[in-house]
Design an enzyme around this catalytic site. Structure first.
Site, PDB file in Angstrom:
ATOM      1  N   SER A 106     -17.033  -0.158   6.258  1.00 48.78           N
ATOM      2  CA  SER A 106     -17.296  -0.928   5.043  1.00 48.78           C
ATOM      3  C   SER A 106     -18.791  -1.206   4.902  1.00 48.78           C
ATOM      4  O   SER A 106     -19.598  -0.293   4.974  1.00 48.78           O
ATOM      5  CB  SER A 106     -16.450  -2.201   5.068  1.00 48.78           C
ATOM      6  OG  SER A 106     -16.425  -2.823   3.812  1.00 48.78           O
ATOM      7  N   ASP A 224      -7.763   2.588  -1.386  1.00 43.52           N
ATOM      8  CA  ASP A 224      -8.564   1.614  -0.652  1.00 43.52           C
ATOM      9  C   ASP A 224      -8.473   0.218  -1.269  1.00 43.52           C
ATOM     10  O   ASP A 224      -8.259  -0.768  -0.590  1.00 43.52           O
ATOM     11  CB  ASP A 224     -10.020   2.076  -0.606  1.00 43.52           C
ATOM     12  CG  ASP A 224     -10.915   1.122   0.138  1.00 43.52           C
ATOM     13  OD1 ASP A 224     -11.068   1.286   1.359  1.00 43.52           O
ATOM     14  OD2 ASP A 224     -11.472   0.188  -0.488  1.00 43.52           O
ATOM     15  N   HIS A 279      -7.945  -1.018   2.273  1.00 41.67           N
ATOM     16  CA  HIS A 279      -9.257  -1.225   2.880  1.00 41.67           C
ATOM     17  C   HIS A 279      -9.201  -1.893   4.253  1.00 41.67           C
ATOM     18  O   HIS A 279      -9.899  -1.474   5.181  1.00 41.67           O
ATOM     19  CB  HIS A 279     -10.142  -2.059   1.938  1.00 41.67           C
ATOM     20  CG  HIS A 279     -11.571  -2.113   2.383  1.00 41.67           C
ATOM     21  ND1 HIS A 279     -12.396  -1.002   2.351  1.00 41.67           N
ATOM     22  CD2 HIS A 279     -12.315  -3.132   2.901  1.00 41.67           C
ATOM     23  CE1 HIS A 279     -13.584  -1.337   2.810  1.00 41.67           C
ATOM     24  NE2 HIS A 279     -13.563  -2.629   3.153  1.00 41.67           N
TER      25      HIS A 279
END
Length: 298
Positions: A106, A224, A279
């Site tokens: 990320s 995601d 995610h």
């Protein structure tokens, strides 16, 4: 004669056992150290199971999860975080004569880009970017609402592209496709990494440092739910109509601003589009590790 065979056999077995043990130890030593960088609002312990999976697949691997700028501290300006993570990573690199691998998740993927481009003596072999907004972020997500509760994506540029807005990590890689002039003028981080601004007087050094990287592995997917557009994890992004322009059609690629085209043309960029992963699950999903990550950690 029989007694002689009895004496010979244990020595023979012992000799082969020592040879096999030596080969195993050589194999264990051959695995490069791995450095893991967490994402926004995250902390090192989030990756404990991920570290276990690495060591199970490659016994003896030295895995370090950098425990810096966790949780709310992950909102600190990106360059400050880059310097902090670089300081923590440098001793590991210095002790690894054959180089290291880095896995960056990320926001951590952009921190790793900052480390790679600004560190003249890095020895990173493979950079695995795990669902990172490498070309920036432009979307109304829960993360955005948490930090900027009174702004939607259409209006965030009004605060993101100010001097005080740039003191917040998310603003450092906020990439508004409708206000590119403001982005290039005011972004002190992403526009600098991408060499999209004249403010970077070290653009040549940044490009050269990026190209020291041997392999770049880009992992992301359409489910995601946070990285927006998700193709940012593959260096794609929106145009001013909010149509996704893929990596090879991006200006930063075609003009090779920071070396991405050169690296791709030499065959060292690999992209994986992985559906069905949200995610927060990229580093928890064993299929992702087994199919898309483990093979690179040699």
């Amino acid at each position: 004669m029989a007694a002689g065979c009895v004496k010979f056999f244990p020595r023979f077995v012992l000799s082969w056992f020592l040879v096999l043990l030596s080969a195993l130890l050589v194999q264990i030593r051959a695995y490069k150290p791995i450095i893991i960088i967490h994402g926004i609002f995250d902390h090192a312990s989030t990756f404990d199971n991920f570290s276990v999976a690495i060591k199970k697949a490659h016994p003896g691997t030295n895995v370090t999860i950098i425990d810096e700028y966790t949780e709310l501290f992950s909102l600190y300006p990106m360059w400050e975080q880059v310097r902090g993570f670089q300081k923590a990573m440098a001793p590991i690199m210095q002790q690894a004569k054959d180089g290291v691998h880095i896995i960056c998740y990320s926001q951590g993927g952009l921190i790793c880009r900052g480390v790679l481009e600004s560190m003249d003596d890095h020895n990173v072999d493979t950079f695995i970017s795990l669902s990172s907004p490498l070309m920036g972020q432009y979307g109304d997500t829960e993360y955005l609402k948490y930090v900027f509760p009174h702004y939607l994506k259409e209006n965030l540029y009004k605060v993101a592209y100010t001097s005080y807005g740039q003191d917040i990590s998310i603003s450092n890689y906020w990439n508004d496709p409708h206000h590119q002039d403001l982005y290039k003028e005011n972004s002190v981080f992403l526009a600098v990494l991408n060499n999209q601004t004249a403010k970077n007087d070290k653009s040549k050094e940044y490009k050269n440092n990026f190209l020291k990287l041997k392999k770049l592995v880009l992992i992301g997917g359409p489910d995601d739910g946070v990285i927006t557009p998700w193709q940012s994890s593959h260096f794609g992004f929106y145009d001013d109509n909010e149509t996704v322009v893929e990596m090879k059609e991006q200006e930063v690629y075609q003009r090779d601003y920071f070396g991405l085209k050169t690296m791709d043309e030499r065959g060292d960029v690999t992209t994986y589009e992985v559906p069905g992963v949200q995610h927060l699950n990229w580093h928890k999903n064993l299929t992702v590790f087994n199919d898309y990550i483990e093979k690179w950690l040699t």
